[in-house]
Structure formats: structure tokens, C-alpha cells
Design an enzyme around this catalytic site. Structure first.
Site, short mmCIF file in Angstrom:
data_model
loop_
_atom_site.label_atom_id
_atom_site.label_comp_id
_atom_site.label_asym_id
_atom_site.label_seq_id
_atom_site.Cartn_x
_atom_site.Cartn_y
_atom_site.Cartn_z
CG ASP A 91 -2.11 1.10 1.19
OD1 ASP A 91 -2.91 1.24 0.48
OD2 ASP A 91 -1.86 2.11 1.95
CG HIS A 290 -5.83 -2.87 -0.18
ND1 HIS A 290 -4.91 -2.29 -1.07
CD2 HIS A 290 -5.42 -2.09 0.99
CE1 HIS A 290 -4.38 -1.37 -0.82
NE2 HIS A 290 -4.56 -1.24 0.67
#
Length: 312
Positions: A91, A290
Site C-alpha cells: 500500500d 487489498h
């Protein structure tokens, strides 16, 4: 060290591997990587990055630029008594890892990014571009409003994090459809996220406890990273068109919202041609959302160890 003190978790001996977490996370997001990587012969260090957990939280928004974040990694490597390291990020940690390799290739043995692909600087500031494309509804623009997301997320930290991690998990969508993260006018980001009765299988109550504690002082430091997106675009102008030259690995989930951002699928398809240093074609994990290294630790660990051993 670059004007801030960073809390770290550390284990093992051997070549140094620095693991950089994303939003809204902490060093704990890598806890499933420590054992396998140290057993493979590496020294593993995961910091709480600036603005997070038990690390320092500068008050000045400008103290969270990409140059500050890369400086933290450089300072950390040096403070650990090393001259070079492998740098791995997920991320927001991925852009920090990629830019560390781009700006200080002399200190990076190899670089791996999870979720966020390597940086190719666009032709216009990202906040302005997303504001124009989505009429101010994109979550970057919501985060850029001083104090707004800060207050929403801090109202009930545990619920905020439970919603975040559940909604962006690969198990959240039965169809696999990935939607753009947009906030409707007059609403907060959490309004559209269901509050699950049961956490995803890979995310335990103990994980949630650790994460909730790390945000006990709020989200402002973490959100300040997003408030520097346009500034980062300005600061990186000297590297426009530059390509990461160090050996590189990219891993992402096919249900992750980030690789579905506008223009990103096309970039990922072109990566092997754009980046000669790419160690292998991007590794796409089916059914993964994610939270790459937490959702699919076995595949991520295997790929990282193979990559790291190839350069060790």
C-alpha cells in the site's frame, strides 16, 4: 535519524530486509512474514512509519512528503549499521519502497511492492486529476480536507478499522467486482461500508486489538501522507521519466481496489516492457483483496523468499 524516532520490530540475522506497511496499518501487518523470512536467512525489520503507531508524529503536514519518507528508510538502514537493504512495501509502503530504490539505488539490493505498482510520474498533480475525474468524490480528495476524515475515523477507532479491513478484503465481494472508492456528498467514507458480524478468516480479533492500539492517538499523521500527494508530484519532477533500476518484484490481488484505479490496469500490463529490472511478470493472486501479505501470506512469503534469495 531524519529528525524522527521510529519504533521497529526486528528479528533474525543475515541480509537486511526492511518491510514498510501501508494505510491504515502498522508494523504488525507483516507479522506473518517475520518467521518465514528469518528462517530463510534474513534480518527482518518492520518500522511503524512516521505518523503511525509508536513512532513520532510531526505536527507539520509538510513533514510527510515522499522525500521525508524515503529519508526515514535511508536513516533506518544506516541506524541499523547497514549500507544496503532489500526494501519491501505494501500500500503506501510500496511507493516509499519504490522511491527509495529510485532515489537511492546505491542503498537498495532489491525492491518489492505489494498492491501499488512502480511509480511512473503522471503529467498532472494526482489530487487535481482525481478531483476533476470524480467531482471531488475520490477518497484521496476526501482525505485532503483538513480534520474531516480525521474526526470520522477517530470517532470509533475499532469500528473504523473493522470496516476498513473487512470491506477491502478479497472475501468481501462474491462476484469479484472492484469499485472505485468514492464518497458521496454529505457522507463520510465509512457510511457505505458494512460493519461485519464476523471478521475475515485471515484477520483475527488479536490483529484488530493490535491495530486499534496503534491508532489510539488518532489518524492525522497517517492522513497527512495523502495531503502531500500533489506536493510529491512537484518534488519528484527531477525524476520524471526515470525508471527503477534495481531488481524488482510486484505482487497484487485481483480483487484489490488499488490496481483498479484509473490507468493502473494498463500500467500493470505494460510493466514488463517499461521496467527491464522487473524480476518476473507481476504476480497476480486470484481472490486476493487489498491486504496482500495478510490475506495470502504463503504465496507472498514464497515469492519474496525466492526473490530475495536470487539476489542474496
Amino acid at each position: 535519524m531524519n529528525g524522527v524516532r521510529l519504533h521497529i520490530a526486528e528479528q533474525g540475522d543475515g541480509p537486511l530486509v526492511v518491510l514498510l506497511h501501508g494505510f491504515p496499518e502498522s508494523w504488525h501487518s507483516w507479522h506473518r512474514q517475520f518467521g518465514p523470512l528469518t528462517e530463510a536467512g534474513f534480518r527482518v525489520v518492520a518500522p511503524d512509519q512516521r505518523g503511525y503507531g509508536r513512532s513520532d508524529r510531526p505536527d507539520d503536514v509538510d513533514a510527510y512528503s515522499i522525500l521525508h519518507l524515503v529519508g526515514d528508510v535511508v536513516g533506518l538502514i544506516q541506524a541499523l549499521g547497514e549500507e544496503k537493504a532489500y526494501v519491501v512495501g505494501h500500500d503506501w509502503g510500496a511507493p516509499v519502497a519504490w522511491h527509495t530504490a529510485l532515489l537511492r539505488p546505491d542503498m537498495v539490493l532489491g525492491v518489492a511492492g505489494l498492491s501499488v505498482p512502480p511509480p511512473f510520474r503522471g503529467t498532472q498533480p494526482p489530487l487535481a486529476a482525481m478531483d476533476k475525474r470524480f467531482g471531488g468524490r475520490f477518497y484521496w480528495n476526501y482525505f485532503n480536507r483538513t480534520g474531516v476524515a480525521d474526526a470520522e475515523f477517530a470517532r470509533d477507532v475499532r469500528t473504523t478499522l473493522r470496516k476498513f479491513f473487512s470491506s477491502a478484503s478479497g472475501s468481501a465481494s462474491e462476484t469479484g467486482e472492484v469499485k472505485q472508492p468514492l464518497i458521496e456528498p454529505g457522507q463520510g467514507w465509512l457510511a457505505s461500508m458494512p460493519d461485519p458480524e464476523v471478521l475475515p478468516e485471515w484477520f483475527t480479533e488479536d490483529d484488530l486489538d493490535a491495530l486499534t492500539e496503534s491508532f489510539s492517538e488518532g489518524f492525522t499523521g497517517a492522513l497527512n501522507w495523502y495531503r502531500n500527494l500533489d506536493r510529491n508530484w512537484e518534488l519528484t519532477a527531477p525524476w520524471h521519466g526515470a525508471v527503477v533500476s534495481r531488481p524488482a518484484l510486484y505482487i497484487y490481488g485481483d480483487r484489490d481496489l488499488v490496481p483498479a484505479f484509473p490507468g493502473t490496469p494498463e500500467l500493470i500490463e505494460r510493466l514488463p516492457a517499461l521496467m527491464p529490472s522487473l524480476w518476473r511478470e507481476p504476480l497476480k493472486l486470484p481472490g486476493c483483496g487489498h491486504w496482500t501479505q495478510q490475506e495470502r501470506p504463503d504465496e507472498v512469503n514464497a515469492a519474496l523468499i525466492e526473490f530475495l534469495r536470487a539476489g542474496a
